[in-house]
Design a protein around this motif. Structure first.
Motif, PDB file in Angstrom:
ATOM      1  N   ALA A 196      53.707  36.947  50.501  1.00  0.00           N
ATOM      2  CA  ALA A 196      53.546  37.572  51.813  1.00  0.00           C
ATOM      3  C   ALA A 196      52.092  37.959  52.050  1.00  0.00           C
ATOM      4  CB  ALA A 196      54.450  38.808  51.915  1.00  0.00           C
ATOM      5  N   GLU A 197      51.459  38.537  51.046  1.00  0.00           N
ATOM      6  CA  GLU A 197      50.053  38.928  51.189  1.00  0.00           C
ATOM      7  C   GLU A 197      49.170  37.699  51.384  1.00  0.00           C
ATOM      8  OE1 GLU A 197      46.595  41.521  48.890  1.00  0.00           O
ATOM      9  OE2 GLU A 197      48.623  41.405  48.048  1.00  0.00           O
ATOM     10  N   LEU A 198      49.441  36.658  50.635  1.00  0.00           N
ATOM     11  CA  LEU A 198      48.650  35.433  50.770  1.00  0.00           C
ATOM     12  C   LEU A 198      48.771  34.841  52.172  1.00  0.00           C
ATOM     13  CD1 LEU A 198      49.455  33.844  47.304  1.00  0.00           C
ATOM     14  CD2 LEU A 198      47.142  34.151  48.217  1.00  0.00           C
ATOM     15  N   LEU A 199      49.981  34.807  52.711  1.00  0.00           N
ATOM     16  CA  LEU A 199      50.181  34.255  54.054  1.00  0.00           C
ATOM     17  C   LEU A 199      49.471  35.105  55.102  1.00  0.00           C
ATOM     18  CD1 LEU A 199      53.953  33.246  53.832  1.00  0.00           C
ATOM     19  CD2 LEU A 199      51.974  31.712  53.825  1.00  0.00           C
ATOM     20  N   ALA A 200      49.512  36.431  54.932  1.00  0.00           N
ATOM     21  CA  ALA A 200      48.816  37.312  55.869  1.00  0.00           C
ATOM     22  C   ALA A 200      47.309  37.097  55.800  1.00  0.00           C
ATOM     23  CB  ALA A 200      49.168  38.769  55.581  1.00  0.00           C
ATOM     24  N   ARG A 226      57.380  54.971  45.931  1.00  0.00           N
ATOM     25  CA  ARG A 226      57.221  56.134  45.059  1.00  0.00           C
ATOM     26  C   ARG A 226      56.375  55.807  43.832  1.00  0.00           C
ATOM     27  NH1 ARG A 226      62.436  57.005  43.158  1.00  0.00           N
ATOM     28  NH2 ARG A 226      62.939  57.465  45.330  1.00  0.00           N
ATOM     29  N   HIS A 227      56.560  54.603  43.278  1.00  0.00           N
ATOM     30  CA  HIS A 227      55.891  54.285  42.022  1.00  0.00           C
ATOM     31  C   HIS A 227      54.697  53.346  42.185  1.00  0.00           C
ATOM     32  CE1 HIS A 227      58.845  56.418  39.697  1.00  0.00           C
ATOM     33  NE2 HIS A 227      59.828  55.752  40.274  1.00  0.00           N
ATOM     34  N   SER A 228      54.504  52.788  43.373  1.00  0.00           N
ATOM     35  CA  SER A 228      53.364  51.895  43.610  1.00  0.00           C
ATOM     36  C   SER A 228      52.610  52.311  44.877  1.00  0.00           C
ATOM     37  CB  SER A 228      53.846  50.444  43.737  1.00  0.00           C
ATOM     38  OG  SER A 228      54.559  50.030  42.605  1.00  0.00           O
ATOM     39  N   PRO A 229      52.250  53.582  45.019  1.00  0.00           N
ATOM     40  CA  PRO A 229      51.618  54.033  46.272  1.00  0.00           C
ATOM     41  C   PRO A 229      50.285  53.350  46.548  1.00  0.00           C
ATOM     42  CG  PRO A 229      51.446  55.730  44.572  1.00  0.00           C
ATOM     43  CD  PRO A 229      52.378  54.691  44.038  1.00  0.00           C
ATOM     44  N   GLU A 230      49.472  53.126  45.518  1.00  0.00           N
ATOM     45  CA  GLU A 230      48.170  52.498  45.732  1.00  0.00           C
ATOM     46  C   GLU A 230      48.331  51.048  46.158  1.00  0.00           C
ATOM     47  OE1 GLU A 230      45.923  53.005  42.191  1.00  0.00           O
ATOM     48  OE2 GLU A 230      45.772  55.196  42.392  1.00  0.00           O
ATOM     49  N   HIS A 231      49.314  50.372  45.576  1.00  0.00           N
ATOM     50  CA  HIS A 231      49.589  48.977  45.932  1.00  0.00           C
ATOM     51  C   HIS A 231      49.918  48.864  47.421  1.00  0.00           C
ATOM     52  CE1 HIS A 231      50.839  44.871  44.606  1.00  0.00           C
ATOM     53  NE2 HIS A 231      51.584  44.939  45.687  1.00  0.00           N
ATOM     54  N   PHE A 232      50.807  49.710  47.893  1.00  0.00           N
ATOM     55  CA  PHE A 232      51.218  49.633  49.294  1.00  0.00           C
ATOM     56  C   PHE A 232      50.170  50.206  50.238  1.00  0.00           C
ATOM     57  CE2 PHE A 232      55.244  48.784  47.272  1.00  0.00           C
ATOM     58  CZ  PHE A 232      55.824  47.864  48.132  1.00  0.00           C
ATOM     59  N   ALA A 233      49.364  51.136  49.746  1.00  0.00           N
ATOM     60  CA  ALA A 233      48.262  51.629  50.573  1.00  0.00           C
ATOM     61  C   ALA A 233      47.276  50.499  50.867  1.00  0.00           C
ATOM     62  CB  ALA A 233      47.552  52.784  49.870  1.00  0.00           C
ATOM     63  N   ARG A 234      47.012  49.668  49.860  1.00  0.00           N
ATOM     64  CA  ARG A 234      46.121  48.521  50.080  1.00  0.00           C
ATOM     65  C   ARG A 234      46.757  47.517  51.029  1.00  0.00           C
ATOM     66  NH1 ARG A 234      45.983  43.745  47.931  1.00  0.00           N
ATOM     67  NH2 ARG A 234      47.397  44.241  46.212  1.00  0.00           N
ATOM     68  N   LEU A 235      48.051  47.239  50.839  1.00  0.00           N
ATOM     69  CA  LEU A 235      48.714  46.276  51.716  1.00  0.00           C
ATOM     70  C   LEU A 235      48.756  46.765  53.164  1.00  0.00           C
ATOM     71  CD1 LEU A 235      51.725  45.141  49.484  1.00  0.00           C
ATOM     72  CD2 LEU A 235      49.584  43.921  49.928  1.00  0.00           C
ATOM     73  N   SER A 236      48.827  48.076  53.359  1.00  0.00           N
ATOM     74  CA  SER A 236      48.903  48.622  54.718  1.00  0.00           C
ATOM     75  C   SER A 236      47.623  48.393  55.515  1.00  0.00           C
ATOM     76  CB  SER A 236      49.213  50.128  54.669  1.00  0.00           C
ATOM     77  OG  SER A 236      48.116  50.838  54.122  1.00  0.00           O
ATOM     78  N   THR A 237      46.554  48.026  54.829  1.00  0.00           N
ATOM     79  CA  THR A 237      45.293  47.754  55.535  1.00  0.00           C
ATOM     80  C   THR A 237      45.251  46.345  56.111  1.00  0.00           C
ATOM     81  OG1 THR A 237      44.139  46.946  53.546  1.00  0.00           O
ATOM     82  CG2 THR A 237      44.099  49.327  53.957  1.00  0.00           C
ATOM     83  N   LEU A 238      46.226  45.521  55.762  1.00  0.00           N
ATOM     84  CA  LEU A 238      46.254  44.150  56.288  1.00  0.00           C
ATOM     85  C   LEU A 238      46.917  44.160  57.662  1.00  0.00           C
ATOM     86  CD1 LEU A 238      47.382  42.227  53.075  1.00  0.00           C
ATOM     87  CD2 LEU A 238      45.072  42.449  53.978  1.00  0.00           C
ATOM     88  N   PRO A 239      46.196  43.802  58.727  1.00  0.00           N
ATOM     89  CA  PRO A 239      46.753  43.927  60.083  1.00  0.00           C
ATOM     90  C   PRO A 239      47.901  42.973  60.377  1.00  0.00           C
ATOM     91  CG  PRO A 239      44.623  42.803  60.131  1.00  0.00           C
ATOM     92  CD  PRO A 239      44.805  43.309  58.727  1.00  0.00           C
ATOM     93  N   ARG A 240      48.031  41.898  59.609  1.00  0.00           N
ATOM     94  CA  ARG A 240      49.079  40.911  59.894  1.00  0.00           C
ATOM     95  C   ARG A 240      50.280  41.031  58.956  1.00  0.00           C
ATOM     96  NH1 ARG A 240      44.323  37.874  60.752  1.00  0.00           N
ATOM     97  NH2 ARG A 240      44.103  37.135  62.897  1.00  0.00           N
ATOM     98  N   LEU A 241      50.335  42.085  58.175  1.00  0.00           N
ATOM     99  CA  LEU A 241      51.475  42.291  57.279  1.00  0.00           C
ATOM    100  C   LEU A 241      52.138  43.621  57.599  1.00  0.00           C
ATOM    101  CD1 LEU A 241      53.209  41.555  54.783  1.00  0.00           C
ATOM    102  CD2 LEU A 241      51.454  42.642  53.353  1.00  0.00           C
TER     103      LEU A 241
END
Length: 485
Positions: free
Chosen positions: A22-26, A46-61
């Motif tokens: 999903a990240e690659l396609l975005a 809950r256990h991967s907050p930094e992972h999802f914080a980074r993903l939230s910066t992608l405007p197309r995901l």
């Protein structure tokens, strides 16, 4: 503009590679809506907050959730996945329909296609009913999928179901292309445990191996690793993409660290600090993944075998490794740590651990994600498979790829010690190390500039961009017809 909906089965082993895709396609310019169940998504956050914080910066995901129909306090044991899958089929349907119709679009384009986890029937059956093109994502190896595909042939030939007194070392004749590789003990666990042709797990495996309704099939593997299996698959499904290892491809294309999804447990980074203090290739890394369950007796055999081997050990002991009713690390874990030769953690950043120069081999359950991560890091394996596709993965690691040893169906302290030494020292260990290093180089080439997996990924992106959304403003089915689905 292209808009892809992706729906994963709520299990860490499934979600991790699909989320990488999903990240690659975005990053490649497509709009991506990633669907997960409410319960599982909350646990990931809950256990991967930094992972999802980074993903939230992608405007197309973006992320969307659906209910799974189970009570909030339900433990949702993954080994009872048939119950979860049935509940999802009824409880998530309406929410899934709203996402496919893009009713909360907020400027997003209509849905172009669906990339569905092939283990989740709702993920592909419902969009197919609505007329959306569906791509299947396979979270197993190509070799394992081909064995699933051949289950009807095994049933027709009478090779399965097995009886309780079957010779498990007898070669299997009706998995085409693997007649000289697979023994009965190497068949997927569903085939080994079924005693009747209508076994529900066996029927589930047969059903999910049917790709006839999909536009294409995606595998998290690379061409030179599984060329033979991919060729067999393409003989029945021409449009097949091999785009792995996805975490390595993401690191190359996205410029990210390709960080590990922590999933359902908090990573203990003290494991890396401990490795920093250990000599080169002196440590056995032990992890049985996110699903495997071992008995107290088996755990005791592993403990004695690992101690007797004399090697340093980094051991991931999940809080529920012995089942949900026996939470927490065993009392002896602290005693072993006190010796200075063993480090016990609840969960570890696996890719970073495998890439550490102190790690000499990996005692693994042979899940496909872990196997690929070991390939990418060039680390030999000792394989102790638990269920599903892992039996085939472990066989191929030893018999085909030569980068490890297969310890399936054996759990004695003597066998553990013997296998550790085979992987850590001597001529056989050197051969495995060279094979592992060769596979690591092939994996790097596959995701590098002009590599097979990178080219396949770019082909996938262009194929999706070239598709026309089924539901345009002037061509959408009327709401009345959709509600009848």
């Amino acid at each position: 503009m292209a808009h892809v909906v992706m729906f994963t089965f709520p299990a860490q082993g499934n979600a991790s590679p699909i989320l990488n895709l999903a990240e690659l396609l975005a990053l490649a310019g497509l709009h991506v809506t990633f669907i997960n169940t409410e319960n599982f998504h909350c646990r990931l956050l809950r256990h991967s907050p930094e992972h999802f914080a980074r993903l939230s910066t992608l405007p197309r995901l973006r992320f969307r959730t659906v209910p799974d129909g189970l009570p909030k306090d339900h433990p949702r044991p993954i080994l009872e996945f048939l119950n979860l899958e049935r509940s999802l089929r009824t409880s998530s349907r309406d929410a899934y329909r709203e996402i496919l119709l893009n009713k909360d679009g907020n400027g997003w384009p209509p849905v172009t296609c669906v990339i569905a986890d092939a283990n989740l029937r709702l993920a592909y059956e419902f969009p197919e009913e609505m007329g959306f093109p569906v791509f299947f994502f396979r979270t197993t190896s190509a070799a394992s999928f081909w064995a699933y595909h051949c289950i009807p042939d095994l049933l027709k030939a009478g090779e399965i179901p097995l009886s309780v007194d079957s010779d498990m070392d007898e070669m299997v004749e009706n998995v085409r292309g693997m007649e000289k590789i697979l023994r009965r003990r190497d068949l997927p666990s569903f085939c080994q445990r079924a005693r009747t042709a209508d076994d529900p797990f066996l029927l589930f495996a047969v059903g999910t191996a049917d790709d006839t309704r999909s536009r294409a099939v995606l595998f998290n593997t690379f061409e030179c690793l599984e060329a033979a299996a991919l060729s067999l698959i393409r003989s029945v499904h021409q449009t097949t993409y091999a785009v792995g290892p996805l975490h390595s491809l993401l690191q190359g294309i996205g410029g990210t660290a390709g960080d590990t999804l922590s999933g359902l447990w908090e990573q203990d980074r003290s494991s890396v600090a401990w490795l920093d203090e250990q000599p080169h290739r002196s440590v056995v890394y032990v992890s049985f993944g996110s699903v495997a369950v071992v008995s107290e007796e088996q755990l005791a055999e592993f403990r004695v075998g690992l101690v007797d081997s004399g090697y340093r050990v980094l051991w991931v002991l999940r809080s529920d490794l012995m089942g949900s009713e026996k939470q927490g690390a065993p009392v002896w874990a602290g005693e072993l740590e006190a010796t200075g030769k063993m480090k016990v953690v609840g969960w570890a950043p696996q890719r970073e651990v495998l890439g550490h120069p102190a790690v000499g081999c990996f005692l693994t359950h042979s899940g496909w994600n872990s196997t690929l991560e070991s390939f990418a890091a060039g680390v030999p394996m000792v394989c102790w498979p638990f269920f599903a596709d892992q039996q085939i993965n472990s066989r191929f690691v030893e018999e085909v790829w030569g980068s490890g040893v297969d310890m399936k169906d054996v759990c004695s302290s003597e066998a553990v010690t013997r296998m550790m030494r085979a992987a850590m020292e001597g001529e056989r260990a050197e051969r495995m190390r060279l094979a592992a290093e060769r596979l690591a180089e092939e994996a790097r080439r596959s995701v590098g500039e002009g590599g097979s997996s990178r080219m396949e990924f770019l082909r996938l992106v262009e194929d999706i961009k070239g598709m026309t959304a089924k539901f345009s403003d002037d061509g959408r089915r009327c709401e009345r017809d959709i509600k009848q689905l």
